[in-house]
Design an enzyme around this catalytic site. Structure first.
Site, PDB file in Angstrom:
ATOM      1  N   TYR A   1      -8.870 -11.057   9.759  1.00  0.00           N
ATOM      2  CA  TYR A   1      -9.155 -11.636   8.456  1.00  0.00           C
ATOM      3  C   TYR A   1      -9.327 -13.150   8.523  1.00  0.00           C
ATOM      4  O   TYR A   1      -9.986 -13.752   7.679  1.00  0.00           O
ATOM      5  CB  TYR A   1      -8.062 -11.250   7.458  1.00  0.00           C
ATOM      6  CG  TYR A   1      -8.035  -9.755   7.208  1.00  0.00           C
ATOM      7  CD1 TYR A   1      -9.068  -9.139   6.509  1.00  0.00           C
ATOM      8  CD2 TYR A   1      -6.997  -8.965   7.685  1.00  0.00           C
ATOM      9  CE1 TYR A   1      -9.061  -7.774   6.287  1.00  0.00           C
ATOM     10  CE2 TYR A   1      -6.985  -7.597   7.472  1.00  0.00           C
ATOM     11  CZ  TYR A   1      -8.020  -7.009   6.768  1.00  0.00           C
ATOM     12  OH  TYR A   1      -8.014  -5.658   6.558  1.00  0.00           O
TER      13      TYR A   1
ATOM     14  N   TYR B   1      -9.104   6.296  20.549  1.00  0.00           N
ATOM     15  CA  TYR B   1     -10.186   5.787  19.705  1.00  0.00           C
ATOM     16  C   TYR B   1     -10.211   4.258  19.626  1.00  0.00           C
ATOM     17  O   TYR B   1     -10.918   3.698  18.798  1.00  0.00           O
ATOM     18  CB  TYR B   1     -10.127   6.468  18.337  1.00  0.00           C
ATOM     19  CG  TYR B   1     -10.529   7.922  18.502  1.00  0.00           C
ATOM     20  CD1 TYR B   1     -11.844   8.325  18.363  1.00  0.00           C
ATOM     21  CD2 TYR B   1      -9.601   8.870  18.925  1.00  0.00           C
ATOM     22  CE1 TYR B   1     -12.228   9.631  18.596  1.00  0.00           C
ATOM     23  CE2 TYR B   1      -9.974  10.188  19.168  1.00  0.00           C
ATOM     24  CZ  TYR B   1     -11.292  10.554  19.000  1.00  0.00           C
ATOM     25  OH  TYR B   1     -11.672  11.854  19.255  1.00  0.00           O
TER      26      TYR B   1
ATOM     27  N   HIS C   1      -0.778  -0.075   5.759  1.00  0.00           N
ATOM     28  CA  HIS C   1      -1.341   0.793   6.784  1.00  0.00           C
ATOM     29  C   HIS C   1      -0.453   2.008   7.076  1.00  0.00           C
ATOM     30  O   HIS C   1       0.158   2.127   8.126  1.00  0.00           O
ATOM     31  CB  HIS C   1      -1.612   0.001   8.066  1.00  0.00           C
ATOM     32  CG  HIS C   1      -2.688  -1.022   7.911  1.00  0.00           C
ATOM     33  ND1 HIS C   1      -3.289  -1.639   8.983  1.00  0.00           N
ATOM     34  CD2 HIS C   1      -3.289  -1.531   6.795  1.00  0.00           C
ATOM     35  CE1 HIS C   1      -4.206  -2.511   8.544  1.00  0.00           C
ATOM     36  NE2 HIS C   1      -4.209  -2.450   7.209  1.00  0.00           N
TER      37      HIS C   1
ATOM     38  N   GLU D   1     -15.041   2.766  10.420  1.00  0.00           N
ATOM     39  CA  GLU D   1     -15.752   3.693  11.299  1.00  0.00           C
ATOM     40  C   GLU D   1     -15.447   5.147  11.000  1.00  0.00           C
ATOM     41  O   GLU D   1     -14.409   5.477  10.425  1.00  0.00           O
ATOM     42  CB  GLU D   1     -15.439   3.388  12.763  1.00  0.00           C
ATOM     43  CG  GLU D   1     -13.978   3.431  13.143  1.00  0.00           C
ATOM     44  CD  GLU D   1     -13.742   2.977  14.581  1.00  0.00           C
ATOM     45  OE1 GLU D   1     -14.298   1.921  14.974  1.00  0.00           O
ATOM     46  OE2 GLU D   1     -13.014   3.671  15.305  1.00  0.00           O
TER      47      GLU D   1
ATOM     48  N   GLN E   1       0.812  -1.209   0.000  1.00  0.00           N
ATOM     49  CA  GLN E   1       0.000   0.000   0.000  1.00  0.00           C
ATOM     50  C   GLN E   1       0.851   1.267   0.000  1.00  0.00           C
ATOM     51  O   GLN E   1       0.330   2.364   0.142  1.00  0.00           O
ATOM     52  CB  GLN E   1      -0.919  -0.007   1.225  1.00  0.00           C
ATOM     53  CG  GLN E   1      -1.916  -1.146   1.219  1.00  0.00           C
ATOM     54  CD  GLN E   1      -2.663  -1.297   2.533  1.00  0.00           C
ATOM     55  OE1 GLN E   1      -2.346  -0.654   3.530  1.00  0.00           O
ATOM     56  NE2 GLN E   1      -3.660  -2.168   2.539  1.00  0.00           N
TER      57      GLN E   1
END
Length: 363
Positions: free
Chosen positions: A257, A246, A144, A236, A82
């Site tokens: 997963y 959070y 991430h 979210e 990513q």
């Protein structure tokens, strides 16, 4: 460059709750460029035209006449998994100093992380480029990164960071900048919460995040909204308040997963609850706040991309809570990578090896 106009009726609506009402809005989707390679984010220039990041490591200048060029002088990036180029935004005093900010994956397979590059954009060229921030600590995963940028009215900069996928416990540690929202000055100086010494600030502003890839600001209320990817379920939307936790990975609506529990808890004391979540996941992408006059029925709403569902979701907000969810632009049948609002206009960036920049016009 191919230019095309998709006519559409905005009567497509997902009835998720009884609060939904049918919409009769109509719009046109105007394609400004359909030859982008893995585009990620877009910024509109004050003089017209756009800057667009392509994840492989290119910053594209799309001019007002439709011509474009790849800018020189940008940083090398770790393009894997990513990783690559992420967000691009104009500095808070762009018309005076011409500064732009770019987030990207810096480093290599053994040591990489989210970094912020700043440069002067003048006459279609970049100069005086420098990296003003690199997230502490390095990781050896290509997943991430977060990487969303948002300037607040006081000219401070918010930066989202992911927890590196395999380092999720660090999202709860104030000794690590993984899984956080950082707050710095326009020069990269720490403006987050107070450090252990009680005298100096660190860069961390909020913590307990997984992979936050959406930031939006309501200028009327001063509310900062963030969305983040859950694992398998549990995407979210949160309202950010400095210093708050959070929850990830101590609490989550999703599972791993493999199907195993990440945590048995969906909420816990001292950890903020999301104002909206999705199970199963929609894979949310870029997000923007809309309160413009062109579509008054869409005012007071968050617009965010849904990569998995290949559509845009509109969340109508009242009192910092979601009162309605609507599905839009599904007729594109493409993964949505970014949604932005510039000068009261909504722009969409589609994902993929051949991506597009699209403007939403009133019909």
């Amino acid at each position: 460059m191919l230019r095309s106009i998709f006519a559409a009726c905005a009567a497509i609506l997902l009835a998720i709750s009884p609060s939904f009402a049918q919409s009769d809005l109509s719009y046109e989707l105007v394609t400004l460029d359909d030859e982008l390679s893995w585009p990620w984010c877009v910024a509109e220039l004050t003089e017209g035209g756009f800057l667009i990041t392509e994840r492989e490591g290119r910053l594209v200048h799309l001019r007002s006449d439709g011509s474009k060029a790849v800018l020189d002088g940008t940083p090398a990036t770790y393009f894997a998994g990513q990783g690559g180029y992420f967000d691009v935004v104009l500095g808070p005093n762009f018309e005076r100093d011409r500064l732009i900010y770019l987030s990207y994956a810096a480093g290599d397979a053994q040591a990489n992380g989210t970094a912020i590059f700043r440069a002067t954009f003048e006459d279609g060229t970049l100069s005086n480029g420098e990296t003003i921030l690199q997230v502490a600590r390095d990781k050896d995963t290509a997943h991430h990164y977060g990487g969303k940028l948002l300037f607040l009215p006081d000219d401070s900069l918010l930066i989202t960071t992911g927890e590196g996928f395999e380092y999720r416990e660090e999202a709860q540690s104030l000794e690590s900048e993984l899984g956080k929202v950082l707050r710095v000055s326009a020069d990269g100086e720490p403006l987050g919460i107070m450090g252990k010494d009680g005298k100096t600030r660190i860069r961390i502003w909020t913590y307990g995040h997984r992979n936050p890839q959406g930031l939006a600001f309501d200028s009327e209320t001063g509310t900062v909204f963030l969305h983040e990817h859950g694992p398998r379920g549990g995407d979210e939307v949160n309202v950010l308040v400095q210093g708050n936790n959070y929850g990830w990975p101590a609490v989550t609506e999703g599972v791993d997963y493999s199907g195993a529990y990440v945590s048995p808890f969906k909420r816990a004391p001292g950890m903020e609850e999301a104002i909206w979540s999705w199970v199963p996941s929609i894979a949310p992408s870029g997000m923007a706040w809309y309160n413009a006059a062109e579509f008054p029925e869409w005012q007071n709403s968050l617009f965010l991309g849904a990569l998995v569902d290949e559509e845009v979701r509109r969340l109508e907000i009242a009192d910092d809570g979601v009162v309605r969810e609507e599905t839009l632009f599904a007729e594109l049948e493409q993964r949505i990578r970014d949604v932005r609002v510039f000068n009261d206009k909504i722009y969409i960036v589609t994902d993929g090896e051949t991506g597009s920049l699209i403007r939403v016009d009133k019909r």
